[in-house]
Design an enzyme around this catalytic site. Structure first.
Site, PDB file in Angstrom:
ATOM      1  N   ASN A 167       0.802  -1.217   0.000  1.00 58.18           N
ATOM      2  CA  ASN A 167       0.000   0.000   0.000  1.00 58.18           C
ATOM      3  C   ASN A 167       0.838   1.272   0.000  1.00 58.18           C
ATOM      4  O   ASN A 167       0.388   2.315  -0.482  1.00 58.18           O
ATOM      5  CB  ASN A 167      -0.922  -0.011   1.235  1.00 58.18           C
ATOM      6  CG  ASN A 167      -1.561   1.336   1.487  1.00 58.18           C
ATOM      7  OD1 ASN A 167      -2.412   1.781   0.740  1.00 58.18           O
ATOM      8  ND2 ASN A 167      -1.122   2.018   2.548  1.00 58.18           N
ATOM      9  N   TYR A 173       4.106   9.563 -11.045  1.00 60.41           N
ATOM     10  CA  TYR A 173       3.160   8.827 -10.207  1.00 60.41           C
ATOM     11  C   TYR A 173       2.289   7.928 -11.076  1.00 60.41           C
ATOM     12  O   TYR A 173       2.155   6.726 -10.825  1.00 60.41           O
ATOM     13  CB  TYR A 173       2.292   9.794  -9.407  1.00 60.41           C
ATOM     14  CG  TYR A 173       1.282   9.105  -8.521  1.00 60.41           C
ATOM     15  CD1 TYR A 173       1.657   8.607  -7.281  1.00 60.41           C
ATOM     16  CD2 TYR A 173      -0.042   8.957  -8.924  1.00 60.41           C
ATOM     17  CE1 TYR A 173       0.734   7.963  -6.465  1.00 60.41           C
ATOM     18  CE2 TYR A 173      -0.970   8.313  -8.120  1.00 60.41           C
ATOM     19  CZ  TYR A 173      -0.578   7.822  -6.885  1.00 60.41           C
ATOM     20  OH  TYR A 173      -1.484   7.169  -6.086  1.00 60.41           O
ATOM     21  N   LYS A 223       2.361   3.678 -11.230  1.00 60.54           N
ATOM     22  CA  LYS A 223       1.185   2.843 -10.967  1.00 60.54           C
ATOM     23  C   LYS A 223       0.818   1.995 -12.187  1.00 60.54           C
ATOM     24  O   LYS A 223       0.358   0.854 -12.034  1.00 60.54           O
ATOM     25  CB  LYS A 223       0.005   3.733 -10.546  1.00 60.54           C
ATOM     26  CG  LYS A 223       0.210   4.452  -9.225  1.00 60.54           C
ATOM     27  CD  LYS A 223       0.435   3.489  -8.067  1.00 60.54           C
ATOM     28  CE  LYS A 223       0.452   4.187  -6.721  1.00 60.54           C
ATOM     29  NZ  LYS A 223       0.629   3.256  -5.593  1.00 60.54           N
TER      30      LYS A 223
END
Length: 252
Positions: A88, A157, A161
């Site tokens: 996470n 970012y 991902k």
């Protein structure tokens, strides 16, 4: 979903989505290892709030690959096995290509990938080694809708991902014969302490307009999807990416 006596390792677990996920697992009977980097007071507070007994803090900066190995080894030494790994932890740095200098641009890519992708990859490696020895397990990686819709103010970012998604699906194929199942949860913007502290009123309004629900995701809603992918009976969902963005971004 019953996780009685399951051993769960969650990174970035002291607050936000990580905290909500730890609470959800604990309420279902699991013993939870909470990884955090530096905020020990917040981590201790989260630990104290967890239902049940046998939970443990593991302070490690997972941007270091040596710490990734050490984290999994310490967890397994403490609990005897690793049933579920939840990657996470993540960071985000603004770096708009038309406003920043090259040093900041490269710094943002290096730092974001170090935590969002490389740490997750390293933990998947060591977590899988532990799970193969014990007969199987679950890995759930937390991605973002930014992997699909683009992140113009923080492209590293979004790129990190997207890479996390691809890696997770590759591992889902490779690890299935070892009874290790890999899934991804891709939240939209989530109502966390960080969001409350960093969003301007105008930014908040824009985010609320994106979803027909007219609100952000709750951390508990993201945790619900994580628990589903980690649960017995979800094996055939290995490789799936579950969107939790309130229909703010729909992909075909």
């Amino acid at each position: 979903m019953n996780f009685k006596n399951k051993k769960i390792l969650i990174t970035g677990a002291s607050r936000g989505i990580g905290k909500a996920t730890a609470q959800a697992f604990a309420e279902k009977g699991a013993q939870v290892g909470l990884n955090f980097r530096s905020n020990i007071e917040e981590a201790k507070k989260t630990l104290a709030e967890l239902y049940g007994k046998g939970h443990q803090l593991f302070q490690k900066d997972i941007s270091s690959k040596a710490n990734c190995q050490a984290l999994v080894e310490e967890f397994v030494n403490h609990y005897g096995k690793l049933d579920v790994l939840v990657n996470n932890a993540g960071i985000s740095i603004f770096h708009e290509i038309d406003t920043v200098d090259f040093d900041h641009w490269t710094y943002a890519f290096e730092e974001i990938f170090k935590t969002n992708l490389f740490a997750a990859a390293n933990l998947c490696y060591w977590g899988a080694q532990a799970m193969m020895k014990s007969g199987g397990g679950r890995i759930v990686n937390v991605s973002s809708r930014g992997a699909f819709r683009g992140e113009p103010t923080k492209p590293a970012y979004g790129a990190s991902k997207a890479a996390l998604n691809a890696m997770s699906q590759s591992l889902a194929k490779k690890l299935a014969p070892h009874h290790i199942y890999v899934g991804v949860v891709a939240p939209g913007f989530t109502e966390t302490e960080m969001a409350a502290a960093t969003l301007t009123p105008a930014e908040r309004e824009n985010l609320l307009r994106e979803s027909p629900f007219k609100r952000m995701a709750k951390p508990e809603e993201v945790a619900h999807a994580i628990l589903f992918l980690a649960s017995d009976g979800a094996e055939y969902s290995s490789g799936a990416i579950i969107d939790v963005n309130g229909a703010s971004y729909l992909r075909s």
